[in-house]
Structure formats: C-alpha cells, structure tokens
Write a protein that holds these residues in place. Structure first.
Motif, mmCIF file in Angstrom:
data_model
loop_
_atom_site.group_PDB
_atom_site.id
_atom_site.type_symbol
_atom_site.label_atom_id
_atom_site.label_comp_id
_atom_site.label_asym_id
_atom_site.label_seq_id
_atom_site.Cartn_x
_atom_site.Cartn_y
_atom_site.Cartn_z
ATOM 1 N N ASP A 161 64.389 9.075 16.642
ATOM 2 C CA ASP A 161 63.503 8.309 15.938
ATOM 3 C C ASP A 161 64.134 6.943 15.521
ATOM 4 N N HIS A 162 63.310 5.800 15.888
ATOM 5 C CA HIS A 162 63.452 4.436 15.321
ATOM 6 C C HIS A 162 62.991 4.048 14.039
ATOM 7 N N ILE A 163 63.577 3.371 13.099
ATOM 8 C CA ILE A 163 62.704 2.904 12.061
ATOM 9 C C ILE A 163 62.150 1.483 12.450
ATOM 10 N N ASP A 164 60.709 1.420 11.903
ATOM 11 C CA ASP A 164 59.982 0.440 11.998
ATOM 12 C C ASP A 164 60.589 -0.651 11.196
ATOM 13 N N GLU A 165 61.158 -1.921 12.135
ATOM 14 C CA GLU A 165 61.963 -3.162 11.507
ATOM 15 C C GLU A 165 60.961 -4.239 11.446
ATOM 16 N N THR A 166 59.788 -4.098 12.004
ATOM 17 C CA THR A 166 58.990 -5.436 12.027
ATOM 18 C C THR A 166 58.812 -6.159 10.509
ATOM 19 N N TRP A 167 58.841 -5.519 9.463
ATOM 20 C CA TRP A 167 58.994 -5.920 8.127
ATOM 21 C C TRP A 167 59.928 -7.086 8.023
ATOM 22 N N LEU A 168 61.081 -7.181 8.794
ATOM 23 C CA LEU A 168 62.387 -8.154 8.408
ATOM 24 C C LEU A 168 61.779 -9.510 8.814
ATOM 25 N N PRO B 34 58.758 -11.240 8.549
ATOM 26 C CA PRO B 34 58.191 -11.827 7.356
ATOM 27 C C PRO B 34 59.051 -12.092 5.963
ATOM 28 N N TYR B 35 60.012 -10.994 5.899
ATOM 29 C CA TYR B 35 61.127 -11.121 4.729
ATOM 30 C C TYR B 35 62.011 -12.173 4.896
ATOM 31 N N ALA B 36 62.426 -12.240 6.122
ATOM 32 C CA ALA B 36 63.345 -13.371 6.625
ATOM 33 C C ALA B 36 62.805 -14.666 6.490
ATOM 34 N N ASP B 37 61.577 -14.817 6.613
ATOM 35 C CA ASP B 37 60.664 -16.277 6.590
ATOM 36 C C ASP B 37 60.525 -16.335 5.121
#
Length: 269
Positions: A11-18, A20-23
């Motif tokens: 299972d892979h953790i959803d990292e798409t939140w990184l 907008p966080y980096a922005d």
C-alpha cells in the motif's frame, strides 16, 4: 495441485498533499524575504529582489541562483564616504558653508568700509584717514597728527568726535573682534610721562579704545589693544613724510574666518 500464489501489493501513502504544501512554504519564504528586504534596503534593491522572485515563480532563474547576491544591509558608514542627496561629501559641504560665511563677511565689511569712506570724504579727511580691506580684516588707519599732539597720548577734541563716529558704526556689526594698535616713528622719546616709544604707542591705543567704549552699545569683550612702538613701520623713517606715515593708530575689525589670500580684497570697492 498448483497453489495459487497470492500477489501482495504494498500500500502506498497518498503524497499528493506535498505539492501544495511545498508551494505554501515557498510562498511564505518569499513573503518573509520581501518583508525583511523592504524594511532594510532601498527601492533599487527591493525592485531587484521582486524581479528575481517573479522570475523564479514563472520558471526563470531565481534570485538565489545569482552568482552575486545583493546585500540587504548597506555597508557601515565608516566604510563608505558619506554623501548627501546631491552627491556631495561632508568635507565638500563644510567647504561650501565656510565659503558662504566668508562671502557674507566680505559683504558686511565692504558695507562698513563704504560708510567710513563716505565719512572721510564728507569731512575732507583723506590725508588723515585711510581704510583697507584685506583677507583677514578691515583696517582703519588714522595718522597721529589727527589724534594727538606731538609726544602726547591725549586725544584732541576732533579726534574724540571721530572715535565716537567709528564706535556708532561698529555697533551695527557686533560679531567682530576689534584690535586697536598704536605705532610711532623711530625717534626716541623720553619725557616725564613716557620712557620709550613702546609706552607712547600703547597708551595712545588704550586712550583711543576708551573713547570707543564710551558707547554703551559696544561690549568691551570685543576689544584688545597693542603698542608696537617703532617696530612696525609702513614707510621709511629717513624722511619727515615717512615718519609721519609711521606715526598712526590702526583700528582693525577682524574676520571670524580668515579669507584665503586668493580671495583678498584691497582698495576701494
């Protein structure tokens, strides 16, 4: 019987939140840089950083990629030559101010000279009084025969009127120091009152100054007297005419700042 192998998928953790966080972090960093820069640097440096940040956000080279970073804080004042808005150094400003003061004093002393010259002309005293404006003073020279009897330090009546007139003019220029100097020729003097020409010249200077100071509008602190005796001649002592020129009293109105020799003013204005 073949066993079916179960395929296990991690299972892979959803990292798409990184993203907008980096922005968000980038925007916050940009905001802090702008706030810091705007409080400590001039408009040119501010514009430079803004252009760099804009370039970075639009895909160009950023401010941080530049080989030479513009300093946010100006170098210490001790490391640079302070200049005003016109680009003049403190030394240049001081020189200009001094020159302005010299010009102001020159104008004032010329004005006083004109008043005395007019008095000389109106009273036909051309052979007895003379004025001269130099780089460090306005000098009024008075022949001794206009002031004193031979061998005496007591002022004549007409000489007292002259001293009163001069003192009235001096009240209009209270910022200047005044020197009263006595001079004689080289003929030795020895009488009941004076042993030497030193004594005679000094007493004549003091007596003339006392008449000037009868004007209560003049401060005594502005004055000094000196007796030169026979040792500051302006002409030869070998002739009667030269001796007459050397016997004199000089009233000098001294500049507060000595004018350079190249700017000295002599003769009539």
């Amino acid at each position: 019987m073949n066993k079916k192998r179960k395929q296990h998928h991690e299972d892979h953790i959803d990292e798409t939140w990184l993203i907008p966080y980096a922005d968000l972090l980038t925007l916050l960093l940009a905001l802090f840089i702008i706030l810091f820069a705007s409080s400590q640097m001039d408009s040119k440096k501010y514009d430079s950083i803004m252009k760099s940040l804009n370039s970075a956000f639009t895909g160009g080279s950023s401010f941080f990629d530049q080989p030479e970073v513009i300093p946010l804080i100006d170098p210490p004042a001790s490391d640079i030559k302070k200049k005003d808005q016109d680009g003049k150094s403190a030394q240049e400003i001081k020189a200009e101010q001094q020159q302005q003061l010299i010009q102001k004093e020159t104008a004032e002393l010329k004005e006083l000279k004109q008043k005395i010259d007019q008095y000389i002309q109106d009273n036909n005293l051309d052979t007895q009084l003379e004025t001269k404006l130099t780089h460090d003073m306005l000098m009024i020279t008075i022949r001794d025969n206009a002031l004193f009897a031979s061998g005496s330090a007591n002022l004549k009546t007409d000489a007292q009127k002259l001293a009163v007139t001069i003192s009235d003019m001096l009240t209009q220029y209270p910022q200047y120091q005044i020197e009263v100097a006595g001079h004689t020729d080289n003929v030795p003097i020895r009488n009941a009152e004076f042993d030497t020409n030193w004594d005679l010249s000094a007493k004549r200077a003091i007596n003339f100054m006392k008449i000037l100071l009868q004007n209560d509008k003049i401060s005594a602190e502005r004055f000094r007297t000196i007796g030169y005796g026979e040792f500051q001649p302006i002409d030869t002592n070998d002739t009667a005419e030269g001796k007459a020129k050397n016997r004199r009293v000089e009233v000098s109105i001294l500049r507060t700042i000595k004018e350079p020799d190249t700017l000295s003013v002599t003769g009539n204005p």
